[in-house]
Write a protein that holds these residues in place. Structure first.
Motif: not given
Length: 471
Positions: A161, A411, A413-415, A417-418
């Protein structure tokens, strides 16, 4: 403020990547090399043969070649282009020597990781093959060591991440695209919530890349593997051929360049004119960037190896070993020679991908813009596949930690976003954060490698004993 943060990150990185961890990783490879009798040399031809020859009745989700390509998709990335340039600029040409030393012994480490991944893998209720350091720590070392497995899984998710998987790759892509399309920052867009202006090429690149990544990673390991086994071989061969052309154009300078690399490994100041005076600096940058590139000792590649359709842990270990050979000994060497031969590392005022771009522009018998475009496209594809591979690694780490598929979906979607945020991170901070998480991830894995070295040696001896008996 940013300078203060960079200073803190640098101090943490220097502590983690000090002598103890480098000695641990190198000594692990040296120990395995000794115990396995230089297996990475003796069995390399067989490993390269099995790399493209899949087992007919093996168990797993994807072929051995697809598993290797998934692992290579995560290793062949910005480390091969940007990382090599960063190492040579910071540690002198001698950093390339130490990068290759780390890779040679790292092949033995990567072999052990691949072997253990298949030996201790498990199959979940949906038929997915799951494996990696967290499983061979828990099942191989015992339940009392499960805290190490959890440490690895946590750091692995963070590396994906915040480190290798997102920021460094996207930052490398954005820098390459901007340097080619808008090198003078003439076309800028102000981003209010960041309080800064960025080249429109950076904004467009981040948007396009984010969409492409999202379309692939939602499909899981099979879609990632299907994309990787097409893109990875094509891009690796293309890049090596281009570098070979550059090297052949400067063939008469190769002996001097090799001498410069070897001398710079032990007497950096003699080569750099005192700019880099420490042998430890050359060694540190070379080993750190080498591990960043090929990931031997980190324990990431075994996560992909565990999904391979195979019955033989030793066979998959050999196939996994070829990843380090291809990534560092072949591709990183090509990049390093191009940079040293053209003297691009000595040009002041440029960093990262700009150094390799300068080498291509000055070294290839092509117009500068054409050379820059070729390198940009190579970097884009290298980094794109790395983003895909590290999403898979991170998800497996998180799945082990939480046991929840819902958490994994969040996770993702967080990935994504990163990936979108990556271009807006500073170069120095990005690479420092990646190095920090690399070191933290390697620690529990290397403890397991030492603890299970006897298992690796026994499995190897038994396998080749049976193979020789059949002959």
């Amino acid at each position: 403020m940013l300078q203060h943060i960079n200073s803190i990150l640098t101090s943490v990185n220097d502590f983690i990547w000090g002598a103890p961890l480098m000695v641990l990783i190198l000594s692990g490879g040296i120990y395995l090399t000794s115990r396995l009798g230089l297996l990475q040399l003796r069995k390399l031809p067989l490993a390269l043969k099995w790399m493209v020859k899949n087992e007919e009745d093996g168990e797993g989700e994807v072929t051995s070649f697809a598993a290797l390509c998934t692992a290579l998709s995560a290793t062949i990335g910005t480390g091969n282009i940007v990382g090599v340039a960063t190492a040579i600029c910071a540690g002198g040409p001698g950093a390339l020597f130490w990068m290759l030393v780390a890779a040679f012994f790292g092949m033995a480490t990567k072999y052990a990781e691949g072997l253990l991944a298949v030996k201790y893998r498990t199959v979940d209720v949906e038929g997915h093959a799951l494996g990696g350091p967290f499983y061979y720590i828990e099942l191989g070392m015992g339940k009392k060591w499960k805290f190490l497995a959890r440490m690895f899984a946590f750091f692995g998710a963070c590396v994906g991440l915040f480190g290798i998987g997102t920021f460094t790759q996207v930052n490398g892509i954005a820098s390459a695209v901007q340097h080619f399309f808008d090198p003078d920052n003439r076309f800028q867009v102000e981003i209010p919530f960041l309080g800064a202006s960025y080249s429109w090429t950076v904004v467009v690149a981040s948007l396009v890349l984010t969409v492409c990544v999202a379309l692939v990673i939602i499909g899981g390991i099979r879609r990632i593997a299907s994309v990787s086994q097409v893109v990875v071989p094509a891009m690796a061969v293309t890049y090596v051929l281009i570098c070979l052309v550059l090297i052949l154009c400067h063939i008469e300078q190769i002996p001097a360049a090799v001498a410069q690399i070897v001398r710079g490994a032990f007497q950096p100041s003699a080569v750099t004119g005192g700019v880099v005076g420490s042998m430890f600096m050359a060694m540190q940058k070379g080993v750190a960037r080498g591990i960043f590139s090929n990931e031997a000792g980190l324990g990431s590649a075994p996560i992909a190896a565990a999904a391979a359709r195979t019955k033989e842990p030793v066979r998959q270990g050999l196939v996994s070993m070829t990843g380090t050979f291809i990534d560092t000994i072949v591709i990183c060497t090509m990049t390093g020679l191009a940079i040293v031969l053209t003297g691009a590392w000595q040009v002041t005022g440029i960093e990262g991908v700009q150094v390799t771009t300068r080498a291509f522009q000055n070294g290839l018998p092509l117009p500068g813009q054409v050379s820059a475009f070729i390198l940009m496209m190579c970097l884009v594809f290298f980094a794109f596949t790395t983003i895909l591979g590290w999403d898979y690694y991170s998800e497996r780490c998180l799945e082990y930690l939480t046991g929840s598929r819902k958490v994994v979906k969040i996770y993702r979607w967080l990935y994504i976003a990163a990936v979108f945020a990556g271009p807006y991170m500073t170069v120095a901070a990005v690479w420092t954060i990646a190095d920090i998480f690399n070191g933290l991830m390697a620690l529990p894995n290397m403890i397991a490698i030492f603890a299970l070295a006897g298992v690796v040696a026994k499995e190897t001896k038994t396998f080749f004993g049976k193979k020789n008996a059949k002959k």
